[in-house]
Design a protein around this motif. Structure first.
Motif, PDB file in Angstrom:
ATOM      1  N   VAL A  38       0.915  -1.054  -0.225  1.00  0.00           N
ATOM      2  CA  VAL A  38      -0.101  -0.144   0.015  1.00  0.00           C
ATOM      3  C   VAL A  38       0.805   1.204  -0.108  1.00  0.00           C
ATOM      4  CG1 VAL A  38      -1.785   1.208   1.446  1.00  0.00           C
ATOM      5  CG2 VAL A  38      -1.911  -1.120   1.246  1.00  0.00           C
ATOM      6  N   THR A  39       0.681   2.244  -1.091  1.00  0.00           N
ATOM      7  CA  THR A  39       1.616   3.309  -1.167  1.00  0.00           C
ATOM      8  C   THR A  39       0.663   4.596  -0.653  1.00  0.00           C
ATOM      9  OG1 THR A  39       2.865   2.272  -2.755  1.00  0.00           O
ATOM     10  CG2 THR A  39       3.084   4.826  -2.189  1.00  0.00           C
ATOM     11  N   LYS A  40       0.787   5.484   0.218  1.00  0.00           N
ATOM     12  CA  LYS A  40       0.109   6.586   0.403  1.00  0.00           C
ATOM     13  C   LYS A  40       0.782   7.854   0.116  1.00  0.00           C
ATOM     14  CE  LYS A  40      -2.735   8.787   4.116  1.00  0.00           C
ATOM     15  NZ  LYS A  40      -2.353   9.994   4.120  1.00  0.00           N
ATOM     16  N   LEU A  41       0.484   8.706  -0.778  1.00  0.00           N
ATOM     17  CA  LEU A  41       1.063  10.053  -1.241  1.00  0.00           C
ATOM     18  C   LEU A  41       0.201  11.003  -1.019  1.00  0.00           C
ATOM     19  CD1 LEU A  41       2.860   8.981  -4.715  1.00  0.00           C
ATOM     20  CD2 LEU A  41       4.086   9.270  -2.334  1.00  0.00           C
ATOM     21  N   GLY A  42       0.415  11.824  -0.025  1.00  0.00           N
ATOM     22  CA  GLY A  42      -0.691  12.825   0.319  1.00  0.00           C
ATOM     23  C   GLY A  42      -1.785  12.375   1.011  1.00  0.00           C
ATOM     24  N   GLU A  43      -2.981  12.459   0.491  1.00  0.00           N
ATOM     25  CA  GLU A  43      -4.009  11.998   1.005  1.00  0.00           C
ATOM     26  C   GLU A  43      -4.595  10.600   0.262  1.00  0.00           C
ATOM     27  OE1 GLU A  43      -6.244  12.608   3.567  1.00  0.00           O
ATOM     28  OE2 GLU A  43      -4.456  13.908   4.170  1.00  0.00           O
ATOM     29  N   SER A  44      -4.122  10.483  -1.076  1.00  0.00           N
ATOM     30  CA  SER A  44      -4.424   9.402  -1.785  1.00  0.00           C
ATOM     31  C   SER A  44      -3.572   8.196  -1.588  1.00  0.00           C
ATOM     32  CB  SER A  44      -4.326   9.716  -3.252  1.00  0.00           C
ATOM     33  OG  SER A  44      -2.809  10.013  -3.832  1.00  0.00           O
ATOM     34  N   LEU A  45      -4.270   6.976  -1.918  1.00  0.00           N
ATOM     35  CA  LEU A  45      -3.610   5.547  -1.714  1.00  0.00           C
ATOM     36  C   LEU A  45      -3.583   4.543  -2.918  1.00  0.00           C
ATOM     37  CD1 LEU A  45      -5.715   6.421   1.406  1.00  0.00           C
ATOM     38  CD2 LEU A  45      -3.908   4.468   1.980  1.00  0.00           C
ATOM     39  N   SER A  46      -2.829   3.915  -3.052  1.00  0.00           N
ATOM     40  CA  SER A  46      -2.617   3.040  -4.221  1.00  0.00           C
ATOM     41  C   SER A  46      -2.225   1.383  -3.486  1.00  0.00           C
ATOM     42  CB  SER A  46      -1.790   3.234  -5.277  1.00  0.00           C
ATOM     43  OG  SER A  46      -0.465   3.321  -4.926  1.00  0.00           O
ATOM     44  N   VAL A  47      -3.148   0.580  -3.987  1.00  0.00           N
ATOM     45  CA  VAL A  47      -2.730  -0.914  -3.404  1.00  0.00           C
ATOM     46  C   VAL A  47      -2.557  -1.553  -4.614  1.00  0.00           C
ATOM     47  CG1 VAL A  47      -4.141  -2.766  -1.995  1.00  0.00           C
ATOM     48  CG2 VAL A  47      -4.865  -0.396  -1.951  1.00  0.00           C
ATOM     49  N   ASP A  48      -1.583  -2.435  -4.284  1.00  0.00           N
ATOM     50  CA  ASP A  48      -0.952  -3.358  -5.230  1.00  0.00           C
ATOM     51  C   ASP A  48      -0.914  -4.636  -4.762  1.00  0.00           C
ATOM     52  OD1 ASP A  48       0.624  -4.138  -7.741  1.00  0.00           O
ATOM     53  OD2 ASP A  48       1.833  -4.836  -6.467  1.00  0.00           O
ATOM     54  N   VAL A  49      -1.829  -5.688  -5.147  1.00  0.00           N
ATOM     55  CA  VAL A  49      -1.732  -6.990  -4.577  1.00  0.00           C
ATOM     56  C   VAL A  49      -1.433  -8.074  -5.569  1.00  0.00           C
ATOM     57  CG1 VAL A  49      -3.293  -8.839  -3.566  1.00  0.00           C
ATOM     58  CG2 VAL A  49      -3.320  -6.319  -2.834  1.00  0.00           C
ATOM     59  N   ARG A  50      -0.794  -9.058  -5.247  1.00  0.00           N
ATOM     60  CA  ARG A  50      -0.264 -10.134  -6.435  1.00  0.00           C
ATOM     61  C   ARG A  50      -0.692 -11.601  -5.675  1.00  0.00           C
ATOM     62  NH1 ARG A  50       4.019  -7.398 -10.078  1.00  0.00           N
ATOM     63  NH2 ARG A  50       3.402  -5.193  -9.678  1.00  0.00           N
ATOM     64  N   LEU A  51      -1.074 -12.220  -6.647  1.00  0.00           N
ATOM     65  CA  LEU A  51      -1.240 -13.805  -6.426  1.00  0.00           C
ATOM     66  C   LEU A  51      -0.418 -14.676  -7.213  1.00  0.00           C
ATOM     67  CD1 LEU A  51      -4.989 -15.072  -5.884  1.00  0.00           C
ATOM     68  CD2 LEU A  51      -3.402 -16.359  -7.303  1.00  0.00           C
ATOM     69  N   LEU A  52       0.291 -15.653  -6.237  1.00  0.00           N
ATOM     70  CA  LEU A  52       1.429 -16.403  -6.939  1.00  0.00           C
ATOM     71  C   LEU A  52       0.761 -17.836  -6.606  1.00  0.00           C
ATOM     72  CD1 LEU A  52       3.669 -16.791  -8.373  1.00  0.00           C
ATOM     73  CD2 LEU A  52       5.143 -16.789  -6.281  1.00  0.00           C
ATOM     74  N   GLU A  53       0.525 -18.536  -7.734  1.00  0.00           N
ATOM     75  CA  GLU A  53       0.118 -19.727  -7.701  1.00  0.00           C
ATOM     76  C   GLU A  53       0.975 -20.800  -7.695  1.00  0.00           C
ATOM     77  OE1 GLU A  53      -2.656 -19.332 -10.725  1.00  0.00           O
ATOM     78  OE2 GLU A  53      -4.463 -19.607  -9.342  1.00  0.00           O
ATOM     79  N   ALA A  54       1.319 -21.986  -7.130  1.00  0.00           N
ATOM     80  CA  ALA A  54       2.369 -22.890  -7.156  1.00  0.00           C
ATOM     81  C   ALA A  54       2.825 -23.119  -8.632  1.00  0.00           C
ATOM     82  CB  ALA A  54       2.349 -23.907  -6.456  1.00  0.00           C
ATOM     83  N   SER A  55       1.834 -23.577  -9.393  1.00  0.00           N
ATOM     84  CA  SER A  55       2.063 -23.954 -10.822  1.00  0.00           C
ATOM     85  C   SER A  55       2.231 -22.805 -11.718  1.00  0.00           C
ATOM     86  CB  SER A  55       0.828 -24.794 -11.262  1.00  0.00           C
ATOM     87  OG  SER A  55      -0.280 -24.087 -11.138  1.00  0.00           O
ATOM     88  N   ALA A  56       2.240 -21.661 -11.379  1.00  0.00           N
ATOM     89  CA  ALA A  56       2.281 -20.507 -12.425  1.00  0.00           C
ATOM     90  C   ALA A  56       3.622 -19.854 -12.682  1.00  0.00           C
ATOM     91  CB  ALA A  56       1.077 -19.355 -11.841  1.00  0.00           C
ATOM     92  N   ALA A  57       3.917 -19.147 -13.908  1.00  0.00           N
ATOM     93  CA  ALA A  57       5.100 -18.729 -14.165  1.00  0.00           C
ATOM     94  C   ALA A  57       5.204 -17.392 -13.580  1.00  0.00           C
ATOM     95  CB  ALA A  57       5.374 -18.961 -15.643  1.00  0.00           C
ATOM     96  N   ALA A  58       4.307 -16.698 -13.310  1.00  0.00           N
ATOM     97  CA  ALA A  58       4.282 -15.446 -12.740  1.00  0.00           C
ATOM     98  C   ALA A  58       3.119 -15.010 -12.036  1.00  0.00           C
ATOM     99  CB  ALA A  58       4.234 -14.480 -13.961  1.00  0.00           C
ATOM    100  N   PRO A  59       3.060 -13.944 -11.153  1.00  0.00           N
ATOM    101  CA  PRO A  59       1.963 -13.729 -10.344  1.00  0.00           C
ATOM    102  C   PRO A  59       0.791 -12.773 -11.139  1.00  0.00           C
ATOM    103  CG  PRO A  59       3.645 -12.128  -9.571  1.00  0.00           C
ATOM    104  CD  PRO A  59       4.212 -13.453 -10.761  1.00  0.00           C
ATOM    105  N   VAL A  60      -0.538 -13.205 -10.650  1.00  0.00           N
ATOM    106  CA  VAL A  60      -1.374 -12.160 -11.297  1.00  0.00           C
ATOM    107  C   VAL A  60      -1.402 -11.001 -10.363  1.00  0.00           C
ATOM    108  CG1 VAL A  60      -4.073 -12.255 -11.627  1.00  0.00           C
ATOM    109  CG2 VAL A  60      -2.778 -14.457 -11.714  1.00  0.00           C
TER     110      VAL A  60
END
Length: 512
Positions: A104-126
């Motif tokens: 979670v990044t907070k700049l001033g009042e605004s916030l951005s959320v970056d969430v990643r889901l990594l499955e054991a069989s996947a080559a890269a996270p979603v």
């Protein structure tokens, strides 16, 4: 609260020890999100972790690994900035099928959320992301993001759009086997308990509601609620539970109100000359009525525990003698009064016990104390809280949620009885405030025993507000047991405005 299941009987300690899921369930490891901000937002990190774990679990399908174990195994590794090899190594060590991490990044009042889901069989996270203009707007964005993650975990398609009227419950396709919505009726206060019974002795069934320090008796007349009587207690009363039943056998259903102030200070009300009058005050018990097999109400009182958890005290049957409620011989073992339901699940006669533990998991126990089944987390959640000071930590106020009542309904032909439970979905904001959790929407769920587990047979999702309590009773006089439930607007009295109220929902039995 993790001790709830083990407190039913001493013999159940081993049977109800927490497990992290079955082979069929996806094992999910949720890492604390990294917070990038010039402010101290440690409370946000903890609140989001609890919220992610609660919202992403799906019974029998997705189970979140214990957060303490995840933290210990994670050690100094920063999942948000680690390499793919490091993340996979962590997943192997913690035995996770899926890893969720992010920032979670907070700049001033605004916030951005970056969430990643990594499955054991996947080559890269979603990748999943959300933005908010300020902290107040963060929760709706997080809710939407978590729904996307949940759909990815389960493979479910997005739900259809909500109905045009926010007050119209939307039954699922299996509702014909459960209960069909009939009425929704508003009351102008935040309800904290619900009871139904023949309070005035006229042969009908009144609907009784309680707020934090008052009790209200309503009659259902021509599809509307008519206030018949009101009792206003002391300003310091704090009601956490309500039951209605004719325990003294005089033909009038008494109203048993569990109120707390430095422990239980419960009282009993009875109808007299058109008014509610107290017949007993300052009872030092948490009170609850259990229905016997013959329908006779059985009043149980539980002493407050001297332990750090208040519901570990001894329980007693309470009988009415010479104008007072007198305790009988103590019941064996410790009995968590508001966390259990006795019900014949398989239709063979003896009653099993269904327990809602502190993690929101349902546990089925047989008459010998053996565990029959333990489900995934996700049930429960309550907007009725008991505020208390734990033993040894008298300077730290704790808020203990009082679970929504579980009910036993008639099952299908040739089957045992059905279990009806509530599921309230939280916003997580209460964790941010380091106070009580807030719940924005509720769901009623019907479960039936299939021989090995409790399986969902019907549900009513997206009830507007937090489910507070529910009862079975014939409130319309047609000879059928209606399902009566009450929900509150806003989900928590602490932050609700003066216009906040509650809704009484009436459901009629569906075909089977």
């Amino acid at each position: 609260m993790r001790r709830v299941a083990s407190l039913v009987l001493v013999a159940l300690i081993c049977c109800l020890a927490p497990r992290e899921g079955t082979a069929a369930a996806v094992r999910l490891a949720v890492c604390p999100l990294q917070i990038y901000s010039g402010e101290d937002l440690a409370y946000l990190r903890e609140g989001l972790l609890d919220m992610f774990i609660s919202r992403l679990q799906v019974e029998d399908r997705v189970v979140a690994l214990d957060k303490s174990r995840v933290r210990e195994t994670l050690g100094s590794l920063d999942a948000a900035n680690a390499s793919l090899t490091e993340r996979r190594g962590f997943m192997s060590r913690v035995e996770a099928d899926v890893l969720v991490y992010g920032s979670v990044t907070k700049l001033g009042e605004s916030l951005s959320v970056d969430v990643r889901l990594l499955e054991a069989s996947a080559a890269a996270p979603v990748v999943f992301s959300a933005q908010a203009q300020n902290l107040d707007g963060l929760m709706p964005e997080i809710e939407g993001l978590l729904e996307q993650v949940r759909q990815r975990l389960t493979g479910d398609r997005p739900p259809p759009p909500p109905p045009a009227s926010p007050r119209s419950p939307a039954p699922t396709s299996g509702s014909a086997a459960g209960f069909d919505p009939s009425l929704q009726l508003e009351v102008p206060f935040q309800a904290r308990g619900l009871g139904v019974g023949d309070v005035d002795g006229a042969g009908g069934a009144e609907i009784v509601l309680a707020d934090s320090n008052g009790v209200f008796v309503y009659r259902l007349t021509d599809g509307a609620l008519q206030l018949a009587a009101e009792y206003r207690g002391k300003s310091y009363e704090d009601v956490i539970h309500l039951d209605v039943g004719d325990v003294n056998g005089n033909g009038l259903a008494e109203i048993f109100v569990t109120s707390v102030r430095d422990g239980p200070r419960s009282f009993v009300l009875e109808w007299s000359e058109g008014e509610l009058r107290p017949t007993e005050t300052d009872l030092r018990y948490f009170l609850r009525i259990f229905q016997g097999a013959d329908g006779t109400p059985r009043l149980i009182g539980q002493e407050a525990s001297g332990d750090s958890w208040p519901f570990a005290g001894r329980s007693y049957p309470l009988a009415h003698r010479e104008g007072r409620y007198v305790a009988g011989e103590a019941l064996p073992g410790s009995f968590p009064l508001y966390y259990t339901l006795t019900v014949d699940l398989d239709g063979d006669g003896p009653e099993e016990t269904v327990i809602l533990d502190g993690e929101g998991r349902l546990v089925a126990v047989n008459v010998a104390g053996g565990q029959l089944w333990r489900g995934g987390a996700g049930y429960g959640g309550s907007c009725v809280n008991y505020e208390y000071l734990p033993v040894g930590k008298e300077d730290v106020t704790q808020y203990l949620e009082i679970p929504v009542r579980m009910l036993a309904a008639a099952g299908g032909v040739g089957k045992g009885r059905e279990v009806v439970v509530a599921r309230n979905r939280g916003t997580g904001l209460g964790n941010f405030l380091r106070k009580k959790k807030l719940y924005g929407a509720g769901e009623l769920v019907g479960l039936e025993w299939d021989g090995t587990a409790l399986r969902r047979t019907w549900s009513y999702p997206d009830l507007n507000g937090c489910v507070v309590d529910m009862q079975f009773a014939d409130v319309t006089g047609d000879g059928q047991r209606d399902l009566v439930a009450v929900t509150t607007d806003g989900g928590e009295v602490l932050l609700s405005g003066p216009g906040s109220g509650s809704t009484v929902h009436l459901f009629k039995p569906g075909s089977r």
